[in-house]
Design an enzyme around this catalytic site. Structure first.
Site, PDB file in Angstrom:
ATOM      1  N   ALA A  88      -0.673   4.883  -9.409  1.00 53.62           N
ATOM      2  CA  ALA A  88      -1.752   4.480  -8.493  1.00 53.62           C
ATOM      3  C   ALA A  88      -2.552   5.713  -8.105  1.00 53.62           C
ATOM      4  CB  ALA A  88      -1.183   3.806  -7.251  1.00 53.62           C
ATOM      5  N   GLY A  89      -3.854   5.605  -8.210  1.00 57.93           N
ATOM      6  CA  GLY A  89      -4.680   6.764  -7.870  1.00 57.93           C
ATOM      7  C   GLY A  89      -6.094   6.315  -7.558  1.00 57.93           C
TER       8      GLY A  89
ATOM      9  N   ASP B 160       0.889  -1.158   0.000  1.00 57.65           N
ATOM     10  CA  ASP B 160       0.000   0.000   0.000  1.00 57.65           C
ATOM     11  C   ASP B 160       0.928   1.208   0.000  1.00 57.65           C
ATOM     12  OD1 ASP B 160      -1.534   2.177   0.616  1.00 57.65           O
ATOM     13  OD2 ASP B 160      -2.754   1.146   2.116  1.00 57.65           O
ATOM     14  N   VAL B 161       0.881   2.010  -1.051  1.00 59.33           N
ATOM     15  CA  VAL B 161       1.844   3.115  -1.168  1.00 59.33           C
ATOM     16  C   VAL B 161       1.696   4.146  -0.051  1.00 59.33           C
ATOM     17  CG1 VAL B 161       2.299   2.947  -3.653  1.00 59.33           C
ATOM     18  CG2 VAL B 161       0.370   4.338  -2.847  1.00 59.33           C
TER      19      VAL B 161
ATOM     20  N   ASN C 298     -20.791  17.343   1.743  1.00 56.46           N
ATOM     21  CA  ASN C 298     -21.105  15.979   2.194  1.00 56.46           C
ATOM     22  C   ASN C 298     -19.860  15.127   2.411  1.00 56.46           C
ATOM     23  OD1 ASN C 298     -23.807  16.612   1.735  1.00 56.46           O
ATOM     24  ND2 ASN C 298     -23.651  15.996  -0.421  1.00 56.46           N
TER      25      ASN C 298
ATOM     26  N   TYR D 154     -10.090  15.082  -5.163  1.00 51.65           N
ATOM     27  CA  TYR D 154      -9.330  14.517  -6.290  1.00 51.65           C
ATOM     28  C   TYR D 154      -8.620  15.620  -7.083  1.00 51.65           C
ATOM     29  CZ  TYR D 154      -8.563  11.689 -10.545  1.00 51.65           C
ATOM     30  OH  TYR D 154      -8.018  11.034 -11.630  1.00 51.65           O
TER      31      TYR D 154
ATOM     32  N   LEU E  74     -18.428  18.843  -1.547  1.00 50.39           N
ATOM     33  CA  LEU E  74     -17.652  19.261  -0.377  1.00 50.39           C
ATOM     34  C   LEU E  74     -18.471  19.213   0.923  1.00 50.39           C
ATOM     35  CD1 LEU E  74     -14.911  20.307   0.505  1.00 50.39           C
ATOM     36  CD2 LEU E  74     -15.673  22.620  -0.076  1.00 50.39           C
TER      37      LEU E  74
ATOM     38  N   ASN F 200     -13.565  19.873 -10.949  1.00 51.11           N
ATOM     39  CA  ASN F 200     -14.735  19.065 -11.288  1.00 51.11           C
ATOM     40  C   ASN F 200     -15.703  19.024 -10.119  1.00 51.11           C
ATOM     41  OD1 ASN F 200     -16.193  17.589 -13.068  1.00 51.11           O
ATOM     42  ND2 ASN F 200     -15.004  15.701 -12.848  1.00 51.11           N
TER      43      ASN F 200
ATOM     44  N   LYS G 101     -17.517  13.177  -3.708  1.00 47.03           N
ATOM     45  CA  LYS G 101     -18.634  13.700  -2.887  1.00 47.03           C
ATOM     46  C   LYS G 101     -18.568  15.213  -2.993  1.00 47.03           C
ATOM     47  CE  LYS G 101     -20.797  10.495  -0.439  1.00 47.03           C
ATOM     48  NZ  LYS G 101     -22.095  10.134  -0.980  1.00 47.03           N
TER      49      LYS G 101
HETATM   50  P1  NAP Z   1      -7.752   2.175 -11.718  1.00 49.19           P
HETATM   51  O1  NAP Z   1      -8.244   1.215 -12.767  1.00 49.19           O
HETATM   52  O2  NAP Z   1      -8.591   2.355 -10.502  1.00 49.19           O
HETATM   53  O3  NAP Z   1      -6.268   1.717 -11.301  1.00 49.19           O
HETATM   54  C1  NAP Z   1      -5.548   2.340 -10.258  1.00 49.19           C
HETATM   55  C2  NAP Z   1      -4.779   1.266  -9.523  1.00 49.19           C
HETATM   56  O4  NAP Z   1      -4.072   1.839  -8.405  1.00 49.19           O
HETATM   57  C3  NAP Z   1      -5.704   0.187  -8.962  1.00 49.19           C
HETATM   58  O5  NAP Z   1      -5.169  -1.083  -9.164  1.00 49.19           O
HETATM   59  C4  NAP Z   1      -5.745   0.597  -7.506  1.00 49.19           C
HETATM   60  O6  NAP Z   1      -6.207  -0.389  -6.614  1.00 49.19           O
HETATM   61  C5  NAP Z   1      -4.300   0.995  -7.277  1.00 49.19           C
HETATM   62  N1  NAP Z   1      -4.163   1.643  -5.984  1.00 49.19           N
HETATM   63  C6  NAP Z   1      -5.081   2.439  -5.359  1.00 49.19           C
HETATM   64  N2  NAP Z   1      -4.643   2.798  -4.155  1.00 49.19           N
HETATM   65  C7  NAP Z   1      -3.432   2.215  -3.977  1.00 49.19           C
HETATM   66  C8  NAP Z   1      -2.508   2.188  -2.904  1.00 49.19           C
HETATM   67  N3  NAP Z   1      -2.749   2.822  -1.757  1.00 49.19           N
HETATM   68  N4  NAP Z   1      -1.349   1.508  -3.063  1.00 49.19           N
HETATM   69  C9  NAP Z   1      -1.116   0.840  -4.201  1.00 49.19           C
HETATM   70  N5  NAP Z   1      -1.960   0.801  -5.242  1.00 49.19           N
HETATM   71  C10 NAP Z   1      -3.119   1.485  -5.139  1.00 49.19           C
HETATM   72  O7  NAP Z   1      -7.501   3.618 -12.344  1.00 49.19           O
HETATM   73  P2  NAP Z   1      -7.134   4.087 -13.820  1.00 49.19           P
HETATM   74  O8  NAP Z   1      -8.359   4.596 -14.456  1.00 49.19           O
HETATM   75  O9  NAP Z   1      -6.306   3.081 -14.527  1.00 49.19           O
HETATM   76  O10 NAP Z   1      -6.245   5.377 -13.459  1.00 49.19           O
HETATM   77  C11 NAP Z   1      -4.824   5.338 -13.299  1.00 49.19           C
HETATM   78  C12 NAP Z   1      -4.339   6.735 -12.957  1.00 49.19           C
HETATM   79  O11 NAP Z   1      -4.771   7.658 -13.976  1.00 49.19           O
HETATM   80  C13 NAP Z   1      -4.877   7.288 -11.639  1.00 49.19           C
HETATM   81  O12 NAP Z   1      -3.877   8.052 -11.000  1.00 49.19           O
HETATM   82  C14 NAP Z   1      -6.021   8.175 -12.082  1.00 49.19           C
HETATM   83  O13 NAP Z   1      -6.305   9.169 -11.135  1.00 49.19           O
HETATM   84  C15 NAP Z   1      -5.478   8.737 -13.372  1.00 49.19           C
HETATM   85  N6  NAP Z   1      -6.499   9.221 -14.308  1.00 49.19           N
HETATM   86  C16 NAP Z   1      -7.381   8.387 -14.913  1.00 49.19           C
HETATM   87  C17 NAP Z   1      -8.320   8.895 -15.805  1.00 49.19           C
HETATM   88  C18 NAP Z   1      -9.306   8.021 -16.538  1.00 49.19           C
HETATM   89  O14 NAP Z   1     -10.028   8.548 -17.380  1.00 49.19           O
HETATM   90  N7  NAP Z   1      -9.358   6.733 -16.291  1.00 49.19           N
HETATM   91  C19 NAP Z   1      -8.367  10.263 -16.056  1.00 49.19           C
HETATM   92  C20 NAP Z   1      -7.456  11.088 -15.408  1.00 49.19           C
HETATM   93  C21 NAP Z   1      -6.514  10.554 -14.562  1.00 49.19           C
HETATM   94  P3  NAP Z   1      -7.735  -0.235  -5.965  1.00 49.19           P
HETATM   95  O15 NAP Z   1      -8.488  -1.403  -6.439  1.00 49.19           O
HETATM   96  O16 NAP Z   1      -7.549  -0.212  -4.497  1.00 49.19           O
HETATM   97  O17 NAP Z   1      -8.320   1.072  -6.411  1.00 49.19           O
END
Ligand code: NAP
Length: 470
Positions: free
Chosen positions: A312-313, A284-285, A322, A376, A320, A370, A318
């Protein structure tokens, strides 16, 4: 997640019906396939008088074997001869049916507002000659390094390029402005290769800066088909979505990828790293000891790391009023504090090798904000601040730091968005569609390349020139 409307609009029936009903017709974008040349089709190069990038640009066009055209001009002839290429002579009257896959214009010679007419004179006659899926690139000098009329004129290039992206985006054409610092003329190859190729299919309307930082001094001899051979890359959140695509793409380019994800996703992660011949770490980062443990493991098992991708993100949306405090904290911890702490530890313990690449994943939400995403968007704007704060410090150590800001990318995260907002997210972009995880991954691979040592402090949106936050 598949885009059903896009499939319909590009079907035989859709191509007839959509225009009659005034519906959007998003173009089908071509992505890179291994073994493919950088560019398939002719490139037209032009220059405003007094420009300084003809030799280096023509050199790159020669190196990638592009069919190159240029206006009849003594300076260009000489630059082409010096670059060892014979450019075909272009004139609007004699070009006939010739179409171009890319139009590249060196605007560094423009020193005042009148001089901007050179943009019109180069692009106007060939506006109908650019092929679907083509590329438009303007090269300039960073305005902040100039004064007076030259500063004004170079800043003006942004408006031209972004508008061109909007005008031609419906054909799948992308447009970029690349500012090249004085002294960095020989550092443009990795960036030109990226923006000319299908690897940048979903990147448009961007402004990139190539500088003369410490990482820029050595220009390595590269095997461009495996530029990351011998490198170790850490990718967090690698078990699925964008992280999985990043891991695959960096491995394709020759890196040994260390994928990281949380323990409950260990099986998915192993499936990814086994497929690409990488290694898996579960962490867990946000754990207190994560930076220390991670640094120790990378040192012990891989001798250190060259590329760090903080992918990882999480979102916990929600409004603000709430929002519970723990939801605020979780998002800031994972998206912002963890990358900051891990990077600091890897640098401090010298686990990041010299010439390292630190890459953040921001978001369009961090630029535009947003509704329901104060937590976020704060974290993702913070990632941009992280790049700004560290750019000079890491350059002194020979490293670079950059970020991508994805717009609407087709993943599990965006599949959860309500239908109406999802459709708007896709269509309100010059390219009229969402991107694929690989589009983010290719942009990261460009930053990661040993050829990108002069690309430092950039935030590039991978958003199809999304109109939100433009
Ligand atoms: P995703 O499918 O949810 O993948 C993110 C991965 O990071 C998941 O495997 C997640 O596990 C893991 N993670 C979360 N918390 C962690 C922790 N504490 N330690 C280690 N790993 C952890 O997301 P994605 O859509 O591929 O997005 C990847 C990145 O791009 C993120 O930073 C996101 O904010 C950014 N992004 C995405 C989009 C989009 O349109 N998809 C747009 C803008 C930015 P969990 O199962 O726990 O979540």
């Amino acid at each position: 997640m598949s885009d059903r409307y896009m499939k319909f609009a590009n079907s035989l029936l859709g191509r007839q019906v959509a225009p009659k009903l005034g519906l959007p017709q998003p173009p089908v974008l071509k992505r890179y396939r291994p073994g493919q040349p950088v560019i398939e089709g002719a490139v037209l190069f032009g220059q405003a008088p007094g420009g300084r990038l003809a030799a280096s640009t023509l050199g790159v066009l020669g190196a990638i074997g592009a069919e190159t055209w240029a206006a009849e001009d003594a300076a260009l002839r000489e630059a082409a001869a010096n670059a060892g290429i014979s450019a075909k002579i272009f004139s609007p009257d004699s070009a006939g049916d010739q179409k171009f896959q890319a139009l590249v214009f060196d605007a560094t010679g423009i020193t005042d507002a009148e001089g901007l007419k050179a943009l019109y004179e180069f692009f106007h006659p060939v506006g109908r000659k650019i092929r679907a899926g083509g590329r438009l690139i303007v090269l300039g000098t960073p305005p902040e390094s100039l004064e007076g009329g030259a500063r004004l004129a170079q800043r003006a290039l942004e408006g031209f390029t972004r508008s061109a992206g909007k005008e031609f985006g419906g054909k799948g054409v992308t447009a970029q402005l690349v500012y090249v610092a004085e002294g960095a003329e020989d550092q443009i190859e990795s960036t030109l290769r990226f923006f000319l190729s299908p690897k940048s299919a979903f990147v448009s309307g961007q402004v990139v800066r190539i500088g003369v930082g410490a990482g820029a001094t050595a220009k390595p001899e590269l095997d461009w088909s495996k530029p990351l051979a011998g490198k170790v890359a850490l990718v967090t959140g690698a078990s699925r979505g964008i992280g999985e695509a990043i891991a695959e793409t960096l491995a394709r380019d020759g890196a040994h990828v260390v994928g990281l994800d949380i323990e409950p996703l260990a099986e998915d992660l192993k499936r990814v790293t086994d497929r690409i011949g990488g290694s898996a770490i579960t962490f867990d980062v946000t754990a207190d000891d994560a930076p220390k443990e991670l640094a120790a493991q990378l040192k012990k098992e891989h001798g250190g790391v060259d590329i760090v991708v903080h992918n990882a993100g999480i979102t916990r949306d929600k409004r603000l009023a709430n929002m519970k405090p723990e939801i605020w904290d979780q998002v800031i911890q994972v998206n912002l504090i963890a990358p900051e702490r891990i990077t600091a530890e890897l640098i401090k313990k010298k686990v990041l090798h010299r010439g390292g690449r630190i890459i953040g994943v921001s978001s369009i939400a961090g630029i535009a904000g947003n509704n329901g995403q104060t937590n976020y968007a704060t974290s993702k704007a913070g990632v941009i601040g992280f790049v700004d704060a560290l750019r000079d410090e890491v350059a002194a150590g020979g490293h670079t730091i950059n970020a991508v800001a994805p717009g609407f990318i087709e993943t599990k995260m965006t599949a959860a968005i309500p239908f109406g907002i999802r459709e708007a997210g896709r269509r309100l972009a010059s390219l009229g569609q969402g991107g694929q995880p690989v589009d983010v991954a290719e942009t990261i691979a460009w930053y990661a390349s040993p050829g990108s040592g002069a690309v430092n402090g950039n935030v590039v949106r991978v958003c199809g020139q999304g109109l939100i936050g433009a």
